[in-house]
Design a protein around this motif. Structure first.
Motif, PDB file in Angstrom:
ATOM      1  N   ILE A 257      25.052   4.834   4.179  1.00  0.00           N
ATOM      2  CA  ILE A 257      24.879   5.590   2.943  1.00  0.00           C
ATOM      3  C   ILE A 257      23.404   5.562   2.544  1.00  0.00           C
ATOM      4  CG2 ILE A 257      25.466   5.669   0.497  1.00  0.00           C
ATOM      5  CD1 ILE A 257      28.178   4.606   1.140  1.00  0.00           C
ATOM      6  N   GLY A 258      22.824   6.726   2.337  1.00  0.00           N
ATOM      7  CA  GLY A 258      21.431   6.849   1.916  1.00  0.00           C
ATOM      8  C   GLY A 258      20.426   6.427   2.946  1.00  0.00           C
ATOM      9  N   ARG A 259      20.825   6.358   4.207  1.00  0.00           N
ATOM     10  CA  ARG A 259      19.899   5.917   5.247  1.00  0.00           C
ATOM     11  C   ARG A 259      19.775   6.951   6.354  1.00  0.00           C
ATOM     12  NH1 ARG A 259      22.716   1.497   3.479  1.00  0.00           N
ATOM     13  NH2 ARG A 259      21.480  -0.264   2.708  1.00  0.00           N
ATOM     14  N   HIS A 260      20.038   8.186   6.035  1.00  0.00           N
ATOM     15  CA  HIS A 260      19.865   9.291   6.981  1.00  0.00           C
ATOM     16  C   HIS A 260      20.645   9.040   8.275  1.00  0.00           C
ATOM     17  CE1 HIS A 260      16.733  10.784   4.314  1.00  0.00           C
ATOM     18  NE2 HIS A 260      16.164   9.575   4.362  1.00  0.00           N
ATOM     19  N   ASN A 261      21.922   8.711   8.063  1.00  0.00           N
ATOM     20  CA  ASN A 261      22.837   8.502   9.184  1.00  0.00           C
ATOM     21  C   ASN A 261      22.420   7.356  10.119  1.00  0.00           C
ATOM     22  OD1 ASN A 261      24.523  10.602   8.352  1.00  0.00           O
ATOM     23  ND2 ASN A 261      23.290  12.134   9.454  1.00  0.00           N
ATOM     24  N   GLN A 262      21.626   6.445   9.640  1.00  0.00           N
ATOM     25  CA  GLN A 262      21.256   5.255  10.426  1.00  0.00           C
ATOM     26  C   GLN A 262      22.064   4.060   9.923  1.00  0.00           C
ATOM     27  OE1 GLN A 262      19.321   4.866  13.121  1.00  0.00           O
ATOM     28  NE2 GLN A 262      19.920   2.704  13.116  1.00  0.00           N
ATOM     29  N   ALA A 263      22.996   3.574  10.768  1.00  0.00           N
ATOM     30  CA  ALA A 263      23.874   2.472  10.361  1.00  0.00           C
ATOM     31  C   ALA A 263      23.097   1.158  10.386  1.00  0.00           C
ATOM     32  CB  ALA A 263      25.070   2.381  11.296  1.00  0.00           C
ATOM     33  N   THR A 264      23.298   0.387   9.343  1.00  0.00           N
ATOM     34  CA  THR A 264      22.675  -0.932   9.254  1.00  0.00           C
ATOM     35  C   THR A 264      23.718  -1.952   8.823  1.00  0.00           C
ATOM     36  OG1 THR A 264      22.014  -0.532   6.967  1.00  0.00           O
ATOM     37  CG2 THR A 264      20.404  -0.002   8.684  1.00  0.00           C
ATOM     38  N   VAL A 265      23.392  -3.209   9.053  1.00  0.00           N
ATOM     39  CA  VAL A 265      24.299  -4.301   8.693  1.00  0.00           C
ATOM     40  C   VAL A 265      24.111  -4.616   7.217  1.00  0.00           C
ATOM     41  CG1 VAL A 265      24.945  -6.690   9.132  1.00  0.00           C
ATOM     42  CG2 VAL A 265      24.190  -5.230  11.035  1.00  0.00           C
ATOM     43  N   VAL A 266      25.176  -4.491   6.449  1.00  0.00           N
ATOM     44  CA  VAL A 266      25.105  -4.813   5.027  1.00  0.00           C
ATOM     45  C   VAL A 266      25.700  -6.178   4.726  1.00  0.00           C
ATOM     46  CG1 VAL A 266      25.133  -2.390   4.337  1.00  0.00           C
ATOM     47  CG2 VAL A 266      27.300  -3.618   4.611  1.00  0.00           C
ATOM     48  N   ARG A 267      26.460  -6.699   5.658  1.00  0.00           N
ATOM     49  CA  ARG A 267      27.038  -8.031   5.461  1.00  0.00           C
ATOM     50  C   ARG A 267      27.339  -8.642   6.829  1.00  0.00           C
ATOM     51  NH1 ARG A 267      32.691  -9.552   2.315  1.00  0.00           N
ATOM     52  NH2 ARG A 267      32.478 -11.825   2.489  1.00  0.00           N
ATOM     53  N   GLU A 268      27.110  -9.931   6.912  1.00  0.00           N
ATOM     54  CA  GLU A 268      27.335 -10.643   8.180  1.00  0.00           C
ATOM     55  C   GLU A 268      27.807 -12.060   7.891  1.00  0.00           C
ATOM     56  OE1 GLU A 268      24.617 -12.645  11.737  1.00  0.00           O
ATOM     57  OE2 GLU A 268      23.775 -11.071  10.442  1.00  0.00           O
ATOM     58  N   LYS A 269      28.813 -12.498   8.623  1.00  0.00           N
ATOM     59  CA  LYS A 269      29.320 -13.857   8.494  1.00  0.00           C
ATOM     60  C   LYS A 269      29.812 -14.336   9.840  1.00  0.00           C
ATOM     61  CE  LYS A 269      32.605 -16.705   5.910  1.00  0.00           C
ATOM     62  NZ  LYS A 269      33.699 -16.710   4.912  1.00  0.00           N
ATOM     63  N   CYS A 270      29.178 -15.411  10.351  1.00  0.00           N
ATOM     64  CA  CYS A 270      29.539 -15.970  11.649  1.00  0.00           C
ATOM     65  C   CYS A 270      30.073 -17.387  11.476  1.00  0.00           C
ATOM     66  CB  CYS A 270      28.325 -16.008  12.586  1.00  0.00           C
ATOM     67  SG  CYS A 270      27.698 -14.367  13.039  1.00  0.00           S
ATOM     68  N   ARG A 271      30.995 -17.754  12.313  1.00  0.00           N
ATOM     69  CA  ARG A 271      31.554 -19.110  12.282  1.00  0.00           C
ATOM     70  C   ARG A 271      31.876 -19.563  13.695  1.00  0.00           C
ATOM     71  NH1 ARG A 271      37.362 -19.357  12.222  1.00  0.00           N
ATOM     72  NH2 ARG A 271      38.300 -17.291  12.478  1.00  0.00           N
ATOM     73  N   LEU A 272      31.790 -20.860  13.883  1.00  0.00           N
ATOM     74  CA  LEU A 272      32.096 -21.458  15.182  1.00  0.00           C
ATOM     75  C   LEU A 272      33.589 -21.753  15.237  1.00  0.00           C
ATOM     76  CD1 LEU A 272      30.784 -22.500  17.829  1.00  0.00           C
ATOM     77  CD2 LEU A 272      30.680 -24.767  16.758  1.00  0.00           C
ATOM     78  N   VAL A 273      34.269 -21.046  16.105  1.00  0.00           N
ATOM     79  CA  VAL A 273      35.719 -21.201  16.211  1.00  0.00           C
ATOM     80  C   VAL A 273      36.066 -22.524  16.880  1.00  0.00           C
ATOM     81  CG1 VAL A 273      37.839 -20.188  17.110  1.00  0.00           C
ATOM     82  CG2 VAL A 273      36.016 -18.724  16.245  1.00  0.00           C
ATOM     83  N   SER A 274      35.397 -22.832  17.994  1.00  0.00           N
ATOM     84  CA  SER A 274      35.649 -24.100  18.704  1.00  0.00           C
ATOM     85  C   SER A 274      34.440 -24.455  19.529  1.00  0.00           C
ATOM     86  CB  SER A 274      36.883 -23.967  19.590  1.00  0.00           C
ATOM     87  OG  SER A 274      36.700 -22.987  20.594  1.00  0.00           O
TER      88      SER A 274
END
Length: 274
Positions: A257-274
């Motif tokens: 949205i508002g970035r001329h069709n350029q997708a960007t990361v707005v949220r990120e969350k990583c976790r170590l499963v094992s």
């Protein structure tokens, strides 16, 4: 006198073999028969005249007879050359194993720390087209940079990282995957490795339109990244080789949205499963 001698020996008469078929009663009633012979009692010595005695020394057998003659007979040693070699080899392997165990306990490397970060989305383009079967669908061109951060806390051993595997999912759909190369983190070092994953003109079919619509919303397009890798310390070649399995899962939201069709990361969350 002769009568007394006959009476004296009468208790020692036995039946002659030639009279084996005669009546036993009649034989004992006639002790003076010519075919009866006196029973001679002979004392048998517990050891024969030429009794042999064997005395064992460490490597020889001593043979003795009654004439006090001694003869030495060589014996084969119970410890052959192969037995000695086997004993030496077994003791060496045992000592070597104990030494390796002590060395590993003294220098046991700690568990490495693995973390993962999304660098940036270089491309995320959805375009409508026709596949090889003439079906109209959306095609995705996707390119992403990720960072693998490895903290090796061992002061002695380097960390060997097997080729990591990274996959991107939209729901249950896996639309991009990558298998990297072998990596290495030196001892007592924190290293960052850049990994690249992407796809080009990948047919999305029904999922493509849903992805395009979500990119236009404030909630964003949810994508899931899963990374699997194995690392190990080679303490003593492959004899002592502790391995560690790492599974990382990241949730990220994309929006253009508002970035001329350029997708960007707005949220990120990583976790170590094992």
């Amino acid at each position: 006198m002769e009568r007394k001698e006959e009476e004296h020996y009468s208790n020692y008469f036995v039946q002659s073999p030639s009279s084996g078929f005669h009546d036993q009663e009649s034989e004992f009633q006639s002790p003076s028969r010519y075919d009866s012979v006196p029973l001679v009692l002979v004392r048998l010595d517990e050891s024969p005249k030429h009794s042999d005695f064997l005395k064992y020394s460490e490597n020889k057998c001593v043979f003795e007879d009654d004439d006090d003659e001694k003869r030495l007979m060589p014996l084969r040693s119970p410890k052959s050359g192969w037995w000695i070699v086997l004993q030496i080899l077994w003791r060496f392997l045992f000592s070597f194993g104990v030494a390796l165990l002590v060395f590993y306990i003294a220098t046991q490397p700690p568990h490495p720390n693995i973390s993962f970060r999304i660098g940036r989305i270089n491309q995320f383009i959805l375009q409508e087209g026709v596949d090889s079967h003439g079906v109209t669908t959306m095609f995705l061109t996707f390119n992403c940079t990720t960072n693998l951060i490895v903290d090796n806390k061992s002061n002695v051993f380097g960390l060997h990282i097997h080729p990591p595997s990274i996959k991107f999912f939209f729901g249950p759909l896996n639309f991009a995957k990558m298998i990297g190369t072998k990596l290495y983190a030196s001892s007592h070092e924190s290293a960052t490795f850049q990994l690249y994953i992407g796809t080009e003109n990948h047919a999305m079919y029904g999922a493509g339109r849903d992805m395009g619509d979500m990119l236009q919303t404030k909630a964003g397009l949810p994508l899931i990244l899963r990374m699997n890798l194995i690392s190990d310390f080679r303490v003593v070649w492959n004899i002592i080789n502790p391995k560690y399995h790492h599974n990382v899962e990241c949730l990220l939201l994309l929006s253009n949205i508002g970035r001329h069709n350029q997708a960007t990361v707005v949220r990120e969350k990583c976790r170590l499963v094992s």
